[in-house]
Design a protein around this motif. Structure first.
Motif, PDB file in Angstrom:
ATOM      1  N   PHE A 347       0.834  -1.203   0.000  1.00 17.65           N
ATOM      2  CA  PHE A 347       0.000   0.000   0.000  1.00 17.65           C
ATOM      3  C   PHE A 347       0.873   1.259   0.000  1.00 17.65           C
ATOM      4  CE2 PHE A 347      -4.204  -1.659   2.023  1.00 17.65           C
ATOM      5  CZ  PHE A 347      -4.251  -2.664   1.082  1.00 17.65           C
ATOM      6  N   VAL A 348       0.373   2.315  -0.635  1.00 22.31           N
ATOM      7  CA  VAL A 348       1.057   3.613  -0.666  1.00 22.31           C
ATOM      8  C   VAL A 348       0.059   4.716  -0.352  1.00 22.31           C
ATOM      9  CG1 VAL A 348       2.867   2.930  -2.277  1.00 22.31           C
ATOM     10  CG2 VAL A 348       0.691   3.789  -3.164  1.00 22.31           C
ATOM     11  N   VAL A 349       0.580   5.857   0.108  1.00 16.18           N
ATOM     12  CA  VAL A 349      -0.238   7.009   0.486  1.00 16.18           C
ATOM     13  C   VAL A 349       0.221   8.216  -0.318  1.00 16.18           C
ATOM     14  CG1 VAL A 349      -1.184   8.281   2.438  1.00 16.18           C
ATOM     15  CG2 VAL A 349      -0.106   6.056   2.816  1.00 16.18           C
ATOM     16  N   TYR A 350      -0.719   9.082  -0.712  1.00 12.12           N
ATOM     17  CA  TYR A 350      -0.322  10.225  -1.540  1.00 12.12           C
ATOM     18  C   TYR A 350      -1.407  11.298  -1.582  1.00 12.12           C
ATOM     19  CZ  TYR A 350      -3.094   7.570  -5.003  1.00 12.12           C
ATOM     20  OH  TYR A 350      -4.091   6.873  -5.642  1.00 12.12           O
ATOM     21  N   ASN A 351      -0.980  12.512  -1.940  1.00 14.00           N
ATOM     22  CA  ASN A 351      -1.843  13.635  -2.334  1.00 14.00           C
ATOM     23  C   ASN A 351      -2.864  14.083  -1.288  1.00 14.00           C
ATOM     24  OD1 ASN A 351      -0.527  13.934  -4.743  1.00 14.00           O
ATOM     25  ND2 ASN A 351      -2.011  12.807  -5.959  1.00 14.00           N
ATOM     26  N   ALA A 352      -2.380  14.386  -0.094  1.00 17.77           N
ATOM     27  CA  ALA A 352      -3.264  14.953   0.929  1.00 17.77           C
ATOM     28  C   ALA A 352      -3.648  16.384   0.571  1.00 17.77           C
ATOM     29  CB  ALA A 352      -2.563  14.931   2.290  1.00 17.77           C
ATOM     30  N   LYS A 353      -4.831  16.787   1.015  1.00 15.91           N
ATOM     31  CA  LYS A 353      -5.294  18.167   0.804  1.00 15.91           C
ATOM     32  C   LYS A 353      -6.473  18.449   1.716  1.00 15.91           C
ATOM     33  CE  LYS A 353      -6.198  17.019  -3.459  1.00 15.91           C
ATOM     34  NZ  LYS A 353      -6.357  15.535  -3.351  1.00 15.91           N
ATOM     35  N   ALA A 354      -6.754  19.741   1.930  1.00 17.33           N
ATOM     36  CA  ALA A 354      -7.866  20.157   2.785  1.00 17.33           C
ATOM     37  C   ALA A 354      -9.107  20.457   1.956  1.00 17.33           C
ATOM     38  CB  ALA A 354      -7.474  21.384   3.599  1.00 17.33           C
ATOM     39  N   HIS A 355     -10.251  20.437   2.636  1.00 19.29           N
ATOM     40  CA  HIS A 355     -11.543  20.698   2.007  1.00 19.29           C
ATOM     41  C   HIS A 355     -12.292  21.728   2.858  1.00 19.29           C
ATOM     42  CE1 HIS A 355     -10.838  17.195  -0.594  1.00 19.29           C
ATOM     43  NE2 HIS A 355     -10.323  16.653   0.500  1.00 19.29           N
ATOM     44  N   PRO A 356     -11.994  23.016   2.641  1.00 13.98           N
ATOM     45  CA  PRO A 356     -12.565  24.072   3.499  1.00 13.98           C
ATOM     46  C   PRO A 356     -14.086  24.108   3.520  1.00 13.98           C
ATOM     47  CG  PRO A 356     -10.723  24.919   2.237  1.00 13.98           C
ATOM     48  CD  PRO A 356     -11.012  23.560   1.684  1.00 13.98           C
ATOM     49  N   SER A 357     -14.731  23.820   2.389  1.00 12.23           N
ATOM     50  CA  SER A 357     -16.192  23.918   2.355  1.00 12.23           C
ATOM     51  C   SER A 357     -16.875  22.808   3.147  1.00 12.23           C
ATOM     52  CB  SER A 357     -16.694  23.896   0.905  1.00 12.23           C
ATOM     53  OG  SER A 357     -16.341  22.692   0.261  1.00 12.23           O
ATOM     54  N   LEU A 358     -16.107  21.798   3.573  1.00 10.77           N
ATOM     55  CA  LEU A 358     -16.643  20.726   4.410  1.00 10.77           C
ATOM     56  C   LEU A 358     -16.119  20.824   5.841  1.00 10.77           C
ATOM     57  CD1 LEU A 358     -16.250  17.730   1.921  1.00 10.77           C
ATOM     58  CD2 LEU A 358     -18.253  19.193   2.269  1.00 10.77           C
ATOM     59  N   SER A 359     -15.386  21.885   6.137  1.00 11.12           N
ATOM     60  CA  SER A 359     -14.722  22.039   7.435  1.00 11.12           C
ATOM     61  C   SER A 359     -15.498  22.980   8.339  1.00 11.12           C
ATOM     62  CB  SER A 359     -13.303  22.587   7.238  1.00 11.12           C
ATOM     63  OG  SER A 359     -12.552  21.779   6.356  1.00 11.12           O
ATOM     64  N   LYS A 360     -15.616  22.603   9.592  1.00 12.68           N
ATOM     65  CA  LYS A 360     -16.262  23.462  10.573  1.00 12.68           C
ATOM     66  C   LYS A 360     -15.348  24.641  10.907  1.00 12.68           C
ATOM     67  CE  LYS A 360     -18.958  19.703  12.618  1.00 12.68           C
ATOM     68  NZ  LYS A 360     -19.235  18.897  13.841  1.00 12.68           N
ATOM     69  N   PRO A 361     -15.899  25.742  11.446  1.00 13.98           N
ATOM     70  CA  PRO A 361     -15.067  26.898  11.795  1.00 13.98           C
ATOM     71  C   PRO A 361     -13.913  26.512  12.721  1.00 13.98           C
ATOM     72  CG  PRO A 361     -17.390  27.479  11.912  1.00 13.98           C
ATOM     73  CD  PRO A 361     -17.333  26.000  11.682  1.00 13.98           C
ATOM     74  N   GLY A 362     -12.725  27.002  12.400  1.00 17.27           N
ATOM     75  CA  GLY A 362     -11.559  26.699  13.199  1.00 17.27           C
ATOM     76  C   GLY A 362     -10.937  25.349  12.925  1.00 17.27           C
ATOM     77  N   GLU A 363     -11.423  24.650  11.895  1.00 17.37           N
ATOM     78  CA  GLU A 363     -10.918  23.318  11.577  1.00 17.37           C
ATOM     79  C   GLU A 363     -10.600  23.205  10.091  1.00 17.37           C
ATOM     80  OE1 GLU A 363     -13.853  21.107  14.851  1.00 17.37           O
ATOM     81  OE2 GLU A 363     -13.788  20.371  12.788  1.00 17.37           O
ATOM     82  N   LEU A 364      -9.845  22.180   9.747  1.00 15.81           N
ATOM     83  CA  LEU A 364      -9.658  21.788   8.360  1.00 15.81           C
ATOM     84  C   LEU A 364      -9.872  20.280   8.246  1.00 15.81           C
ATOM     85  CD1 LEU A 364      -6.567  23.751   6.932  1.00 15.81           C
ATOM     86  CD2 LEU A 364      -8.976  23.962   6.237  1.00 15.81           C
ATOM     87  N   LEU A 365     -10.811  19.889   7.400  1.00 21.52           N
ATOM     88  CA  LEU A 365     -11.002  18.484   7.057  1.00 21.52           C
ATOM     89  C   LEU A 365     -10.028  18.164   5.932  1.00 21.52           C
ATOM     90  CD1 LEU A 365     -12.832  15.939   7.535  1.00 21.52           C
ATOM     91  CD2 LEU A 365     -14.143  16.716   5.543  1.00 21.52           C
ATOM     92  N   ILE A 366      -9.245  17.099   6.118  1.00 21.39           N
ATOM     93  CA  ILE A 366      -8.168  16.768   5.189  1.00 21.39           C
ATOM     94  C   ILE A 366      -8.323  15.327   4.716  1.00 21.39           C
ATOM     95  CG2 ILE A 366      -5.662  16.435   4.987  1.00 21.39           C
ATOM     96  CD1 ILE A 366      -5.346  18.635   7.118  1.00 21.39           C
ATOM     97  N   SER A 367      -8.130  15.110   3.426  1.00 20.62           N
ATOM     98  CA  SER A 367      -8.155  13.764   2.865  1.00 20.62           C
ATOM     99  C   SER A 367      -6.758  13.362   2.411  1.00 20.62           C
ATOM    100  CB  SER A 367      -9.114  13.687   1.678  1.00 20.62           C
ATOM    101  OG  SER A 367      -8.636  14.473   0.597  1.00 20.62           O
ATOM    102  N   TYR A 368      -6.534  12.051   2.365  1.00 19.47           N
ATOM    103  CA  TYR A 368      -5.341  11.507   1.721  1.00 19.47           C
ATOM    104  C   TYR A 368      -5.745  10.207   1.044  1.00 19.47           C
ATOM    105  CZ  TYR A 368      -5.112   8.854   6.138  1.00 19.47           C
ATOM    106  OH  TYR A 368      -5.416   8.080   7.236  1.00 19.47           O
TER     107      TYR A 368
END
Length: 396
Positions: A347-368
């Motif tokens: 298995f390999v991991v790659y390309n993390a990024k945040a999704h501001p429109s799905l994030s609550k105030p003061g937070e960042l929801l991040i996918s990888y």
């Protein structure tokens, strides 16, 4: 004489602005920040599916109301765009016969909660009724075997609310380490109110793919920051910032353009480390060790968060604090170790990024993303391996 005087004044104004901009940025702390991070299992579960779309990577999210900063409202729609995607079914803990991979797909989520009933996936069909990619390259520069992987996108409120998405033209090659090569950069324009699979979209070749003297390539579209009042940016200057990545060191570059000029490539400028210039070949590397997909988002304290997979394909989700959309950027802050998701050694991991429109105030929801170097065999044993996972960063 008057024209020369005006030109000199304009140049002086630009020089002073850049100098002031740099001085202000140099006073910002880009090293220290307080935060907590945790898994976001409810979002990871949203994309663990057993039928239809059941795997993919390249995930970007585009708020269709154009408000890039701030959480989407309950009645808003957020567009998800995926690159290579698995379509079919999972049965008895393996992929069912007939499952196929297409090169891209989309989904729409109503609201800001990870509710399966509020999310619908879309792909196209070919003449035989088989699953087909939503976006297939048809531009003057397209080769016969080219296909699209997708970069970032946004709703351009200055151009009739059209959706613009970067499309990377890719084709398979036998003499490359990963078996593929990017060969060109395009813009995909989806008219406002168009519905998937977007039969009325337009595609345009761009000059934003570059090759340096060492033979290392780069491309723009890895991330977009819409720094406008209309998009909800906290310190708007009216520009669209487009981030690019090049070389094995994963250097990051920055371009910008006014929203109204987005299709006019001659109006684009590139940051050379000190000023904005029209020659793309002069673009500077503003930081390094990022990933080919990333995000740039404002933080509650006025600074910015650059989110990426450290070095492209390591097990660490990283963040650099930025003083401005072009930096300076601080050292890598490792947010999350993805090793627990690596069920198999392949298995390999790659390309993390945040999704501001799905994030609550003061937070960042991040996918990888999770993938495998023995994809076909591992998919049989772990049919839900190939999908994004999510974490949540809370800033203190």
């Amino acid at each position: 004489m008057k024209k020369n005087t005006l030109a000199c004044l304009a140049f002086l104004s630009l020089t002073l602005t850049n100098k002031t901009f740099a001085q202000k940025a140099d006073t910002v702390d880009v090293t220290n920040i307080k935060f907590k991070v945790e898994a976001a299992p409810e979002w990871s579960a949203l994309l663990k599916r057993d039928s239809g779309w059941f795997g993919g990577d390249g995930i970007y999210t585009i708020p269709l109301n154009g408000r890039e900063t701030g959480q989407a409202k309950a009645n808003d729609k957020v567009l998800f765009i995926f690159s290579d995607s698995m379509i079919g079914a999972v049965r008895d803990n393996t992929t069912a016969p007939g499952a196929v991979m297409i090169h891209n797909a989309v989904a729409e989520l109503k609201g800001n909660e990870p509710l399966d009933k509020q999310m619908k996936f879309y792909w196209d069909k070919n003449a035989k009724g088989e699953p087909e990619s939503v976006f297939i390259p048809h531009t003057p520069n397209t080769g016969p075997t080219d296909y699209y992987w997708l970069g970032d996108g946004f709703v351009n409120q200055a151009l009739n609310n059209n959706i613009y998405i970067f499309g990377y033209r890719v084709h398979n090659v036998s003499n490359e380490a990963f078996g593929f090569r990017e060969v060109g950069n395009t813009l995909i324009k989806i008219p406002t109110n168009s519905k998937p699979p977007y039969k009325d979209l337009k595609q345009m070749d761009t000059p934003f793919y570059l090759m340096d003297k060492k033979g290392e390539s780069g491309s723009f579209g890895a991330g977009i920051y819409v720094n406008t009042k209309e998009a909800g940016a906290p310190k708007p200057d009216g520009y669209i910032y487009v981030y690019g990545v090049r070389g094995m060191a994963k250097h990051m570059m920055v371009a910008r353009v006014l929203p109204k000029d987005f299709e006019n490539y001659s109006k684009w400028t590139f940051y050379d480390g000190k000023a904005w210039v029209s020659d793309m070949e002069q673009v500077a590397n503003v930081t390094s060790s990022v990933s080919n997909e990333l995000s740039f988002s404002p933080l509650p304290d006025g600074r910015y968060a650059l989110i990426f997979q450290v070095g492209g394909m390591t097990t660490s989700v990283g963040m650099r604090i930025g003083a401005s959309p072009v930096g300076p950027f601080g050292p890598i802050i490792k947010l999350w170790d993805c090793k627990p998701d690596l069920t198999a050694k392949t298995f390999v991991v790659y390309n993390a990024k945040a999704h501001p429109s799905l994030s609550k105030p003061g937070e960042l929801l991040i996918s990888y993303n999770i993938n495998s170097v023995d994809f076909l065999n591992d998919l049989k044993k772990y049919p839900n391996l190939y999908r994004p996972r999510f974490i949540r960063v809370k800033f203190e």
